[in-house]
Design a protein around this motif. Sequence first.
Motif, mmCIF file in Angstrom:
data_model
loop_
_atom_site.group_PDB
_atom_site.id
_atom_site.type_symbol
_atom_site.label_atom_id
_atom_site.label_comp_id
_atom_site.label_asym_id
_atom_site.label_seq_id
_atom_site.Cartn_x
_atom_site.Cartn_y
_atom_site.Cartn_z
ATOM 1 N N ILE A 106 42.391 -24.897 69.007
ATOM 2 C CA ILE A 106 41.096 -24.655 69.643
ATOM 3 C C ILE A 106 40.941 -25.560 70.861
ATOM 4 N N LYS A 107 41.276 -26.851 70.684
ATOM 5 C CA LYS A 107 41.125 -27.832 71.741
ATOM 6 C C LYS A 107 42.255 -28.842 71.645
ATOM 7 N N PRO A 148 45.314 -24.586 74.035
ATOM 8 C CA PRO A 148 44.294 -23.721 73.448
ATOM 9 C C PRO A 148 44.738 -22.262 73.341
#
Length: 606
Positions: free
Chosen positions: A52-53, A70
């Motif tokens: 996600i990050k 990401p």
Amino acid sequence: MPNAFDFSASPFDCLDAAEQRVVRDNVDIAYFREGETLLEPGMAPTHLFVIIKGHVSQLDGDEAVAAYGPNDCFDGRALVAGRASSRFIAAEEVVAYQLAKDAVNTLIAGNASFGALLFSDLSDKLGALAQRHSQREMLALTLQRVGEAYLRPAHVVDAGTSVVGVAALMQARKTSSVLVRDAGRLGIFTNTGLQRAILDGRPLDALPVGELATFRLVTIAPDTPLFDALALMIQHQVHRLVVAEGSRVIGLLEQLDLLSFLSNHSYLITVQIVQAQDLDALQAQAARITRFVALLHRGGTGMGQIGKVVQALNAKLFERTWQLVAPPELVADSCLFVMGSEGRGEQLLKTDQDNGLILRDGAALDGAAVEAACRRFSQALRTFGYPDCPGGIMVSNPAWRRSASDFAATVRGWLLRPDAEGLMALAIFVDAHAVAGDASLLGSLRDEVDRRVAADDALLGRFAAAIDAFPDEAGSWWSRLPLIGEHDKPMLDLKKAGIFPIVHGVRSLALREHVKATGTAARLDALVAAGRLAPGLAADILDSLQFLMTLKLKAGLAELDTGRAVSGGVRTDRLSSLERDLLKDALAVVKRFKALMRHQFHLEAM
């Protein structure tokens, strides 16, 4: 359970609603500190990670071999194998989805595209990607063979049959052509021949059809791809091909039947090129070739098929241009040839001019007229959108227009005194492809190279060493690929990173093994047939090359759409997660191939 999971990223974009529910029901979010290890070699993974990050580095020993950002996922292959083979470390703080192994196995079992895109080799991923193209008509053209297309029946008449008798047969059978048998040879008589018969003036009922038949048939095998048939029609400027298996004629493939597969008729470009009476008319067709390339690419056609058609169209364009700017006696007593990607049939968009001219020894040619024609030719190509070669490898440079004997002496100089400049010229020249004039002049020079270079191991080693001409390009970009896109908008030079090492490595192997083909795909086929390259590696090399060419073409078309010049680079920050994944796989193949080349040519000792 997270509801914000991004199903637009590969491989999750191929899941249906029920499969997406499986993901939502079996996914959690995890946090990892900078420097924390997510997977170790030998560890049995329990989840698929989707970032996600943050960013994760993949290490083999101490070497960084890939990086994930990401929307990237890893390590699907470890899930299938049951254990990890690499170390995955958080390069910075990482937030990631963790999808349970059982859920991943369920998705793989029910969705072949998901499985292929998740953990298969490059060729499988590209195959899964091709299945998702919506332009089915164009894909059908790419895959279909000549024997599967509509073939018109072949009606055969004796050469002594009168034109009246043949015309009656053509009307009764509702056909525009018949085959003509004359002793041991076979020809063809068409409506064009009928027009010539009328203009001949002799009584048609006494005029044998054999006198007006054409006995230079263009034949094709039924298992040949349809795109090769299209290229053959363009090359020979014919409206039909005789489909034959050995000596047995199966039928006729007509131009209109083949072109029914296409929404844009490339054959019409060829006709207008051949019929062009001035350079302005040719300039318009040069622009149409670029638009046709864009149509084929956006329709899902493969790089190999596009390359063959573009090579045939460009050859006609260059030939007609030369005919318009050069005196007839110069055209007859010379050979105009192209080199580089154009010679290999791998030029998709217009790039630098790479061409030369061989003059027949003893031909009574006016030197000033030759110089003027070559200058006009280079200027015409410049007008068509082909920029000058920075190294001056073009017919307007006297060094690349010589008599056959002078060219032979030059080639021998490249081979006997192989300095950097000579090796570069040799590499360009061995891809040469004749486009106008007497092709045997080029053939003799190619034979000279083949005789002299194959027995010189030292020369071959120095020649092959150019695969490392850009040693840091692929490696540095390889490890940093997803990490730097957000800051300085990087451009990856695809030629340096992968295309050149593949093309030149295969070229070096082909030169050593006396392979006459100039295209990389044909050279790979010949090397596999000779037992000099493993079929699996050859397939991976070709898949990698064509994927890199696809990225380059896509980026080039986008630049043209916005009015910019084609740079040959790709913005890494604009690649999708699937494209980044495929790029990593392709560059891994390049790395493996370069290692093989170093071993084959003993480059470590140089």
